[in-house]
Design an enzyme around this catalytic site. Sequence first.
Site, mmCIF file in Angstrom:
data_model
loop_
_atom_site.group_PDB
_atom_site.id
_atom_site.type_symbol
_atom_site.label_atom_id
_atom_site.label_comp_id
_atom_site.label_asym_id
_atom_site.label_seq_id
_atom_site.Cartn_x
_atom_site.Cartn_y
_atom_site.Cartn_z
ATOM 1 N N ARG A 120 1.417 25.802 38.401
ATOM 2 C CA ARG A 120 -0.135 25.610 38.208
ATOM 3 C C ARG A 120 -0.416 24.863 37.075
ATOM 4 O O ARG A 120 -1.045 25.297 35.931
ATOM 5 C CB ARG A 120 -0.773 27.006 38.149
ATOM 6 C CG ARG A 120 -0.423 27.737 39.398
ATOM 7 C CD ARG A 120 -0.877 28.899 39.577
ATOM 8 N NE ARG A 120 -2.283 28.548 40.697
ATOM 9 C CZ ARG A 120 -2.855 29.562 41.233
ATOM 10 N NH1 ARG A 120 -2.924 30.814 40.685
ATOM 11 N NH2 ARG A 120 -3.825 29.292 42.179
ATOM 12 N N GLN A 125 -2.337 20.223 40.844
ATOM 13 C CA GLN A 125 -3.536 20.865 41.473
ATOM 14 C C GLN A 125 -3.783 20.611 42.850
ATOM 15 O O GLN A 125 -4.047 21.194 43.675
ATOM 16 C CB GLN A 125 -4.890 20.657 40.726
ATOM 17 C CG GLN A 125 -5.285 21.547 39.650
ATOM 18 C CD GLN A 125 -6.536 21.171 38.623
ATOM 19 O OE1 GLN A 125 -6.726 20.088 38.632
ATOM 20 N NE2 GLN A 125 -6.832 22.234 38.090
ATOM 21 N N ASP A 128 -1.740 22.867 45.329
ATOM 22 C CA ASP A 128 -1.663 24.066 44.983
ATOM 23 C C ASP A 128 -2.337 24.695 46.270
ATOM 24 O O ASP A 128 -3.613 25.034 46.376
ATOM 25 C CB ASP A 128 -2.562 24.182 43.789
ATOM 26 C CG ASP A 128 -2.600 25.632 43.349
ATOM 27 O OD1 ASP A 128 -2.065 26.521 43.992
ATOM 28 O OD2 ASP A 128 -2.978 25.960 42.171
ATOM 29 N N SER A 131 -4.483 27.942 45.264
ATOM 30 C CA SER A 131 -5.923 27.764 45.014
ATOM 31 C C SER A 131 -6.852 27.394 46.308
ATOM 32 O O SER A 131 -7.673 27.972 46.438
ATOM 33 C CB SER A 131 -6.050 26.658 44.186
ATOM 34 O OG SER A 131 -5.673 27.048 43.105
ATOM 35 N N TYR A 226 -2.632 32.828 33.465
ATOM 36 C CA TYR A 226 -2.471 34.171 34.424
ATOM 37 C C TYR A 226 -3.187 35.211 33.350
ATOM 38 O O TYR A 226 -2.879 35.244 32.250
ATOM 39 C CB TYR A 226 -1.532 34.373 34.889
ATOM 40 C CG TYR A 226 -1.217 33.508 36.176
ATOM 41 C CD1 TYR A 226 -1.980 33.560 37.379
ATOM 42 C CD2 TYR A 226 -0.411 32.633 36.412
ATOM 43 C CE1 TYR A 226 -1.720 33.008 38.415
ATOM 44 C CE2 TYR A 226 0.295 31.813 37.327
ATOM 45 C CZ TYR A 226 -0.894 32.105 38.408
ATOM 46 O OH TYR A 226 -0.427 31.327 39.469
HETATM 47 P P1 NAD Z 1 -5.117 35.588 40.294
HETATM 48 O O1 NAD Z 1 -5.243 35.556 41.820
HETATM 49 O O2 NAD Z 1 -3.695 35.872 39.953
HETATM 50 O O3 NAD Z 1 -5.920 36.875 39.755
HETATM 51 C C1 NAD Z 1 -7.384 36.911 40.024
HETATM 52 C C2 NAD Z 1 -7.953 37.042 38.866
HETATM 53 O O4 NAD Z 1 -7.944 38.600 38.448
HETATM 54 C C3 NAD Z 1 -7.663 36.349 37.492
HETATM 55 O O5 NAD Z 1 -8.908 35.703 36.962
HETATM 56 C C4 NAD Z 1 -7.228 37.333 36.340
HETATM 57 O O6 NAD Z 1 -7.405 36.937 34.940
HETATM 58 C C5 NAD Z 1 -8.136 38.578 37.118
HETATM 59 N N1 NAD Z 1 -7.550 39.840 36.718
HETATM 60 C C6 NAD Z 1 -6.426 40.375 36.386
HETATM 61 N N2 NAD Z 1 -6.300 41.611 35.973
HETATM 62 C C7 NAD Z 1 -7.748 41.860 35.716
HETATM 63 C C8 NAD Z 1 -8.318 43.203 35.488
HETATM 64 N N3 NAD Z 1 -7.824 44.180 34.985
HETATM 65 N N4 NAD Z 1 -9.590 43.087 35.375
HETATM 66 C C9 NAD Z 1 -10.427 42.055 35.852
HETATM 67 N N5 NAD Z 1 -9.915 40.804 36.103
HETATM 68 C C10 NAD Z 1 -8.513 40.753 36.135
HETATM 69 O O7 NAD Z 1 -5.695 34.364 39.677
HETATM 70 P P2 NAD Z 1 -5.904 33.001 40.095
HETATM 71 O O8 NAD Z 1 -6.882 32.936 40.953
HETATM 72 O O9 NAD Z 1 -4.667 32.352 40.985
HETATM 73 O O10 NAD Z 1 -6.026 32.152 38.906
HETATM 74 C C11 NAD Z 1 -5.499 32.459 37.575
HETATM 75 C C12 NAD Z 1 -5.713 31.317 36.703
HETATM 76 O O11 NAD Z 1 -4.963 30.120 37.002
HETATM 77 C C13 NAD Z 1 -6.835 30.914 36.175
HETATM 78 O O12 NAD Z 1 -7.022 30.617 34.771
HETATM 79 C C14 NAD Z 1 -7.107 29.685 36.929
HETATM 80 O O13 NAD Z 1 -8.122 28.828 36.295
HETATM 81 C C15 NAD Z 1 -5.711 29.112 36.475
HETATM 82 N N6 NAD Z 1 -5.460 28.001 37.641
HETATM 83 C C16 NAD Z 1 -4.694 26.859 37.265
HETATM 84 C C17 NAD Z 1 -4.572 25.967 38.286
HETATM 85 C C18 NAD Z 1 -3.910 24.583 38.011
HETATM 86 O O14 NAD Z 1 -4.203 24.168 36.845
HETATM 87 N N7 NAD Z 1 -3.246 23.975 38.896
HETATM 88 C C19 NAD Z 1 -4.831 26.208 39.750
HETATM 89 C C20 NAD Z 1 -5.361 27.554 39.963
HETATM 90 C C21 NAD Z 1 -5.518 28.353 39.035
#
Ligand code: NAD
Length: 374
Positions: A120, A125, A128, A131, A226
């Site tokens: 990620r 991106q 992905d 996403s 994460y």
């Molecule tokens: P995910 O599906 O793993 O989790 C969903 C959300 O749940 C996350 O925001 C996480 O912080 C939150 N979470 C976990 N435990 C929690 C709790 N106890 N209470 C409340 N919230 C909680 O996450 P995701 O959507 O796959 O994305 C995670 C991170 O990765 C983000 O920072 C996102 O911006 C980043 N990301 C980066 C890229 C990239 O650069 N290519 C792509 C996708 C996501």
Amino acid sequence: MIIGILKEPVGESRVALLPDSVKNLISWGVSVLVEYGAGAKSYSPDPLYQEAGAEMKSRLEILQASDMVLAINPPSLEEVGRMKPEAVFLGQFNALFNQEFTQYLIQNQRTAFSMELVPRTTRAQSMDVLSSMATVIGYKAVLMAANLLPRFFPMFMTAAGSISPARVLILGAGVAGLQAIATSRRLGATVFAFDVRAAAKEEVLSLGAKFVEVEGAKEDKGAGGYAVEQDEDFLNRQKEAIHEQASKSDIIITTAQIPGRKAPLLVEERTVLAMKPGSVIIDLAASSGGNCALTQPAQTVEVNGVRVVGVDNLAGTLPQDASKMYGKNYLNFLKLIIKDGQLNLNFEDDIVAGTCVCHQGEAVSPRIAQLINT
Ligand code: NAD
């Protein structure tokens, strides 16, 4: 080079590549075979694939003739055994958890890539799939909630009186959560959101939602953006804050996940019981244990008039755009491993290495290597 595209199993309405993506792929100098009926559930019948330049074939013909086999869900182990020994399989088979499939590939000297392993990073991106599918799921979760809710989403001032806007609470503001916030806002709801990552606050506010604060969340810079597991004291204070918000909410959409772990329990039974009858909880973390104590995977449970929906393959309910996004992600990844119409694996590239489960039986992705060595 021959690339084969498999039809997905019953219950899956998406397809790895729609005809437009196939046309694009053929322009790179490869031949494409597509299994009969592969695009039917995405409303892309066989003639559209033929117009794009593909040949329609049976599943067995594709497995036996292809140098690379593309799918979303993996074929059976027996079917992998029918592929050419040097053929490459590219899919999304949850390699870290589907250990039987991963072990089979390694033991049988196969080469395979699994798209959920795409790192990620900014450069990755456009490849992905997690996403892309989270975007579909976050959007569709709100529509599902709006359909179930016995109230309007927006505020209305009518001759029959005024209606206050629905109040939505989003738990977890990652990709799916942010999409759910944006969609709820477009429908006119008042939105509150919560996440343990401090970086999420700014994104939540920029979408016009309010951020629910609970002090003292643990973050780890080494977790690649994460969330990490929280201690009991934090989780208890968080459950209290959610309990307080929940009783005022019409809808809760939960998306909180921790990679490789069971989803955190955020909505207790007492919280569901404190909600108004008619309220709806959509639990997007249902397949990894659920964020709500009453969630049953792939089922809707009703308690005191509150419906708790354990969501299953929501991405498949939007098969055209989900497949379009999938295909675009696949093409962007394939650009890294196909040169001049031939397979060209460069494991110096962190995206290629990170996504490769195994090459000729050797684990390549550091995450897979670590898994099989423990
Ligand atoms: P995910 O599906 O793993 O989790 C969903 C959300 O749940 C996350 O925001 C996480 O912080 C939150 N979470 C976990 N435990 C929690 C709790 N106890 N209470 C409340 N919230 C909680 O996450 P995701 O959507 O796959 O994305 C995670 C991170 O990765 C983000 O920072 C996102 O911006 C980043 N990301 C980066 C890229 C990239 O650069 N290519 C792509 C996708 C996501």
